[in-house]
Design an enzyme around this catalytic site. Sequence first.
Site, PDB file in Angstrom:
ATOM      1  N   GLY A  38       0.896  -1.150   0.182  1.00  0.00           N
ATOM      2  CA  GLY A  38       0.060  -0.137   0.050  1.00  0.00           C
ATOM      3  C   GLY A  38       0.995   1.135   0.001  1.00  0.00           C
ATOM      4  O   GLY A  38       2.077   1.120   0.441  1.00  0.00           O
ATOM      5  N   LEU A  45       6.946   1.559   3.708  1.00  0.00           N
ATOM      6  CA  LEU A  45       8.096   2.181   2.919  1.00  0.00           C
ATOM      7  C   LEU A  45       8.734   3.311   3.502  1.00  0.00           C
ATOM      8  O   LEU A  45       9.695   3.870   3.072  1.00  0.00           O
ATOM      9  CB  LEU A  45       7.435   2.224   1.393  1.00  0.00           C
ATOM     10  CG  LEU A  45       6.917   1.008   0.617  1.00  0.00           C
ATOM     11  CD1 LEU A  45       6.331   1.264  -0.400  1.00  0.00           C
ATOM     12  CD2 LEU A  45       8.294   0.037   0.421  1.00  0.00           C
ATOM     13  N   GLU A  84      -3.160   2.561   5.696  1.00  0.00           N
ATOM     14  CA  GLU A  84      -3.092   3.741   4.746  1.00  0.00           C
ATOM     15  C   GLU A  84      -3.806   4.986   5.069  1.00  0.00           C
ATOM     16  O   GLU A  84      -3.408   6.194   5.066  1.00  0.00           O
ATOM     17  CB  GLU A  84      -3.401   3.369   3.474  1.00  0.00           C
ATOM     18  CG  GLU A  84      -2.409   2.054   2.728  1.00  0.00           C
ATOM     19  CD  GLU A  84      -1.022   2.483   2.669  1.00  0.00           C
ATOM     20  OE1 GLU A  84      -0.529   3.589   2.753  1.00  0.00           O
ATOM     21  OE2 GLU A  84      -0.219   1.594   3.126  1.00  0.00           O
TER      22      GLU A  84
END
Length: 182
Positions: free
Chosen positions: A49, A101, A143
């Site tokens: 995501g 990330l 997210e």
Amino acid sequence: MAVKRILTAPEPVLRQKSKPVGRIDKKIKTLIRDLKDTMKAAEEPKGVGLSASQIGALRQVTVIKRDDQIKPFINPKILSSSKKKLIDTLPKKKRLLEGCLSVPGIWGFVNRPAKVKVSYLTEEGKEKTEELKGREAVCIQHEIDHLNGILFVDRVLRQGGKLYKAEKDEEEGIVLVEIEIE
Ligand code: ZN
């Protein structure tokens, strides 16, 4: 195709709230494409995501890997969450550690609701409501947190959980080592 640089903590943009999308114009469509391209290009770790704030755009747009596709969610909102927690649905050894990330090399378990009902707009501007569970439920919650300036490590620490980092071990290869938090 545009692969953007993924911002990493402590970049202040990651702590800001994203604005809702009004009209889904060319700019938003380009943003969605950039998110898809950037996520596809991320290898270490592989992304499941990615939110717009992670590439520096403070708009409520996120993409999530579903089966073999990458699906955009515009203005996603959690309408309701199950009382049942993720931890009640998983065998102990498989705690589904979260990574990000924007926080590379760090993993941790966040105890989240196992199921969430989410409303969002599709890329065509259609309003949709959907129930997500398991890995997808974790992913959309992670997210939506990004869109509110929250990182998963904040939740791990608030819950008194542990953070791990990946280290190379000569005998076992990559192992997760607990991070000492003062
Ligand atoms: Zn993330």
